[in-house]
Scaffold this active site. Sequence first.
Site, PDB file in Angstrom:
ATOM      1  N   ARG A 127     -42.475 -27.997  -7.399  1.00 11.29           N
ATOM      2  CA  ARG A 127     -42.613 -28.401  -5.989  1.00 11.29           C
ATOM      3  C   ARG A 127     -41.633 -29.497  -5.582  1.00 11.29           C
ATOM      4  NH1 ARG A 127     -48.381 -28.072  -7.136  1.00 11.29           N
ATOM      5  NH2 ARG A 127     -49.035 -25.974  -6.604  1.00 11.29           N
ATOM      6  N   LYS A 149     -28.911 -28.152   3.441  1.00  7.76           N
ATOM      7  CA  LYS A 149     -29.240 -26.723   3.566  1.00  7.76           C
ATOM      8  C   LYS A 149     -29.068 -26.087   2.202  1.00  7.76           C
ATOM      9  CE  LYS A 149     -28.248 -25.437   8.341  1.00  7.76           C
ATOM     10  NZ  LYS A 149     -27.384 -24.632   9.222  1.00  7.76           N
ATOM     11  N   GLU A 191     -13.377 -24.739   6.995  1.00  8.78           N
ATOM     12  CA  GLU A 191     -14.502 -25.585   7.429  1.00  8.78           C
ATOM     13  C   GLU A 191     -14.001 -26.937   7.938  1.00  8.78           C
ATOM     14  OE1 GLU A 191     -17.433 -24.292   7.793  1.00  8.78           O
ATOM     15  OE2 GLU A 191     -18.033 -23.044   6.079  1.00  8.78           O
ATOM     16  N   LYS A 233     -19.978 -34.411   9.972  1.00  6.22           N
ATOM     17  CA  LYS A 233     -21.201 -33.710   9.567  1.00  6.22           C
ATOM     18  C   LYS A 233     -22.377 -34.693   9.494  1.00  6.22           C
ATOM     19  CE  LYS A 233     -23.302 -30.125   6.957  1.00  6.22           C
ATOM     20  NZ  LYS A 233     -23.206 -28.958   6.120  1.00  6.22           N
ATOM     21  N   GLU A 243     -31.865 -28.447  12.368  1.00 11.62           N
ATOM     22  CA  GLU A 243     -31.226 -27.512  13.299  1.00 11.62           C
ATOM     23  C   GLU A 243     -32.167 -27.033  14.406  1.00 11.62           C
ATOM     24  OE1 GLU A 243     -28.211 -24.970  11.530  1.00 11.62           O
ATOM     25  OE2 GLU A 243     -28.692 -23.441  13.003  1.00 11.62           O
ATOM     26  N   ARG A 247     -27.340 -29.272  15.534  1.00  6.90           N
ATOM     27  CA  ARG A 247     -26.743 -28.875  14.241  1.00  6.90           C
ATOM     28  C   ARG A 247     -26.147 -27.475  14.274  1.00  6.90           C
ATOM     29  NH1 ARG A 247     -28.793 -29.990   8.023  1.00  6.90           N
ATOM     30  NH2 ARG A 247     -27.060 -28.856   7.077  1.00  6.90           N
ATOM     31  N   ASN A 251     -22.181 -24.165  12.952  1.00  4.97           N
ATOM     32  CA  ASN A 251     -22.061 -22.736  12.646  1.00  4.97           C
ATOM     33  C   ASN A 251     -21.009 -22.039  13.496  1.00  4.97           C
ATOM     34  OD1 ASN A 251     -24.001 -22.436  10.564  1.00  4.97           O
ATOM     35  ND2 ASN A 251     -25.584 -22.774  12.092  1.00  4.97           N
ATOM     36  N   HIS A 254     -19.522 -18.789  12.353  1.00  7.67           N
ATOM     37  CA  HIS A 254     -20.360 -18.260  11.273  1.00  7.67           C
ATOM     38  C   HIS A 254     -21.110 -16.993  11.648  1.00  7.67           C
ATOM     39  CE1 HIS A 254     -19.321 -22.075   9.535  1.00  7.67           C
ATOM     40  NE2 HIS A 254     -20.063 -21.893   8.466  1.00  7.67           N
ATOM     41  N   HIS A 258     -20.576 -14.404   9.018  1.00  8.73           N
ATOM     42  CA  HIS A 258     -21.638 -13.890   8.137  1.00  8.73           C
ATOM     43  C   HIS A 258     -21.711 -12.360   8.217  1.00  8.73           C
ATOM     44  CE1 HIS A 258     -24.065 -17.919   7.863  1.00  8.73           C
ATOM     45  NE2 HIS A 258     -22.965 -17.931   7.152  1.00  8.73           N
ATOM     46  N   HIS A 271     -16.272 -16.984   1.845  1.00  2.00           N
ATOM     47  CA  HIS A 271     -17.009 -17.507   2.999  1.00  2.00           C
ATOM     48  C   HIS A 271     -16.046 -18.178   3.997  1.00  2.00           C
ATOM     49  CE1 HIS A 271     -20.193 -19.395   5.318  1.00  2.00           C
ATOM     50  NE2 HIS A 271     -19.618 -20.574   5.132  1.00  2.00           N
TER      51      HIS A 271
HETATM   52  P1  NAD Z   1     -17.846 -20.916  -4.526  1.00  2.00           P
HETATM   53  O1  NAD Z   1     -18.968 -21.800  -4.835  1.00  2.00           O
HETATM   54  O2  NAD Z   1     -17.972 -19.479  -4.826  1.00  2.00           O
HETATM   55  O3  NAD Z   1     -16.555 -21.509  -5.248  1.00  2.00           O
HETATM   56  C1  NAD Z   1     -15.333 -20.840  -5.068  1.00  2.00           C
HETATM   57  C2  NAD Z   1     -14.681 -20.469  -6.410  1.00  2.00           C
HETATM   58  O4  NAD Z   1     -14.027 -21.616  -6.943  1.00  2.00           O
HETATM   59  C3  NAD Z   1     -15.636 -19.998  -7.474  1.00  2.00           C
HETATM   60  O5  NAD Z   1     -15.035 -18.980  -8.233  1.00  2.00           O
HETATM   61  C4  NAD Z   1     -15.821 -21.248  -8.326  1.00  2.00           C
HETATM   62  O6  NAD Z   1     -16.203 -20.959  -9.652  1.00  2.00           O
HETATM   63  C5  NAD Z   1     -14.452 -21.837  -8.284  1.00  2.00           C
HETATM   64  N1  NAD Z   1     -14.331 -23.274  -8.485  1.00  2.00           N
HETATM   65  C6  NAD Z   1     -15.177 -24.220  -8.064  1.00  2.00           C
HETATM   66  N2  NAD Z   1     -14.639 -25.437  -8.277  1.00  2.00           N
HETATM   67  C7  NAD Z   1     -13.447 -25.229  -8.874  1.00  2.00           C
HETATM   68  C8  NAD Z   1     -12.422 -26.099  -9.319  1.00  2.00           C
HETATM   69  N3  NAD Z   1     -12.483 -27.407  -9.131  1.00  2.00           N
HETATM   70  N4  NAD Z   1     -11.345 -25.557  -9.917  1.00  2.00           N
HETATM   71  C9  NAD Z   1     -11.234 -24.191 -10.043  1.00  2.00           C
HETATM   72  N5  NAD Z   1     -12.146 -23.322  -9.606  1.00  2.00           N
HETATM   73  C10 NAD Z   1     -13.250 -23.855  -9.015  1.00  2.00           C
HETATM   74  O7  NAD Z   1     -17.454 -21.003  -2.964  1.00  2.00           O
HETATM   75  P2  NAD Z   1     -17.374 -22.221  -1.939  1.00  2.00           P
HETATM   76  O8  NAD Z   1     -16.317 -21.849  -0.988  1.00  2.00           O
HETATM   77  O9  NAD Z   1     -17.294 -23.530  -2.627  1.00  2.00           O
HETATM   78  O10 NAD Z   1     -18.789 -22.179  -1.205  1.00  2.00           O
HETATM   79  C11 NAD Z   1     -19.165 -21.064  -0.431  1.00  2.00           C
HETATM   80  C12 NAD Z   1     -20.668 -21.033  -0.353  1.00  2.00           C
HETATM   81  O11 NAD Z   1     -21.137 -22.198   0.318  1.00  2.00           O
HETATM   82  C13 NAD Z   1     -21.213 -19.851   0.410  1.00  2.00           C
HETATM   83  O12 NAD Z   1     -22.274 -19.280  -0.281  1.00  2.00           O
HETATM   84  C14 NAD Z   1     -21.702 -20.457   1.707  1.00  2.00           C
HETATM   85  O13 NAD Z   1     -22.754 -19.750   2.276  1.00  2.00           O
HETATM   86  C15 NAD Z   1     -22.112 -21.825   1.268  1.00  2.00           C
HETATM   87  N6  NAD Z   1     -22.111 -22.818   2.342  1.00  2.00           N
HETATM   88  C16 NAD Z   1     -23.220 -23.581   2.478  1.00  2.00           C
HETATM   89  C17 NAD Z   1     -23.267 -24.575   3.439  1.00  2.00           C
HETATM   90  C18 NAD Z   1     -24.455 -25.469   3.532  1.00  2.00           C
HETATM   91  O14 NAD Z   1     -24.548 -26.255   4.491  1.00  2.00           O
HETATM   92  N7  NAD Z   1     -25.344 -25.455   2.571  1.00  2.00           N
HETATM   93  C19 NAD Z   1     -22.154 -24.785   4.269  1.00  2.00           C
HETATM   94  C20 NAD Z   1     -21.024 -23.980   4.093  1.00  2.00           C
HETATM   95  C21 NAD Z   1     -21.023 -23.013   3.108  1.00  2.00           C
HETATM   96  N1  GLY Z   2     -22.784 -25.518   7.471  1.00  4.66           N
HETATM   97  C1  GLY Z   2     -23.751 -25.527   8.527  1.00  4.66           C
HETATM   98  C2  GLY Z   2     -24.734 -26.625   8.411  1.00  4.66           C
HETATM   99  O1  GLY Z   2     -24.745 -27.373   7.467  1.00  4.66           O
HETATM  100  O2  GLY Z   2     -25.554 -26.753   9.271  1.00  4.66           O
END
Ligand code: NAD
Ligand code: GLY
Length: 367
Positions: A127, A149, A191, A233, A243, A247, A251, A254, A258, A271
Amino acid sequence: MVAPGDATQTVRIELGERSYPILIGARLLDDPAAWAGLPRAHAAMIVTNSTVSPLYAARLANALRGHYAVVREVALPDGEAHKDWACLNQIFDALLGAGCDRKTVLFALGGGVVGDMTGFAAACYMRGVPFVQVPTTLLAQVDSSVGGKTAINHPLGKNMIGAFYQPERVVCDLDTLASLPPRELAAGLAEIVKYGPIADMAFMDWIETNADALLAREPRALAHAVRRSCEIKAWVVGQDERESGLRAILNFGHTFGHAIEAGLGYGAWLHGEAVGCGMVMAARLSQRLGLVDTAFVQRLTGLIARVGLPVTGPALGAQRYLELMRVDKKAEGGEIRFVLIDGPGRAVMRPAPDSLVCEVLAESTAA
Ligand code: NAD
Ligand code: GLY
């Protein structure tokens, strides 16, 4: 702006008792100060993936051993396609298998996929246990690690299963960006570019001026981009954590993005690539609704292309795009609500006629 040798910078997320710092600097993984003052516990669990583990997990584990008697690691398979129940369960298997108690601190070492899944696991395990974001992609440092998030994907929609759950701290070691593949760097720039049109046109000017420095990974340029993105942010999340309104501007791009990710199958486009292209589509929709002029759309499209992102979407078919966008979390009663630019530097959320959306898709997708 910081560079190697410069002091670590701190941006704070102000959320009352859930407030926390974002540390931004060089060589933080090995810096004992970066890990001091976290919740006390017997054990820490580093959650990472098969790509990041060999690069950085040992350094983080060494640093954490100064604070925790036991430091464990679970390395997940890499990729957006693994942001699912099966992979989430691997985290629970590792925690339960090692007898981890409810004080165990999780450390999300990796990109947004690892960060979102670790945060969701932390929200659920017993939890709720504390967790720390250690983002190693540009995208994660400027966006996903900040704001609480957390989620996994569902075959019917992206990030559909999740929770709001804030980390204890975010530690952005800028040095980790050196090993990032160029395509992932560009995805992170999407982003960063996002924050200009929605909130700060002076930042957009700065990104245009410094695009080459960012692509060349100049430390001072990256440090400024990460810090300013986190400040914007933090300003948004501090006012609307869950949100209920403001907030949603984060997006921008997005809703279309998406749909591209889900429509092609998670992982086909990154992404950030989908968001970059989605921003072009959303800007064109804004222009068709009379909110911005064509010069603004051209300027934004030019910047997105210049940082190496696609500006033409895949040919999924307009009806498929509409169907996928109706599953978006911002949709209400099946009505899609788009984040649009209401004059440069200001975003608004509103519906749009399907006919205009179809015009935009016809203009913005491959034949
Ligand atoms: P990812 O986590 O898939 O990382 C991208 C690639 O880079 C992967 O293959 C990873 O293994 C590799 N990698 C990571 N760090 C590295 C480094 N220092 N050196 C070499 N390789 C490295 O993708 P991302 O772009 O980091 O994140 C995308 C995800 O984030 C999506 O799922 C998206 O929905 C999510 N997201 C969430 C929020 C939120 O507010 N929570 C906001 C934006 C995106
Ligand atoms: N990336 C969108 C949010 O954090 O709200």
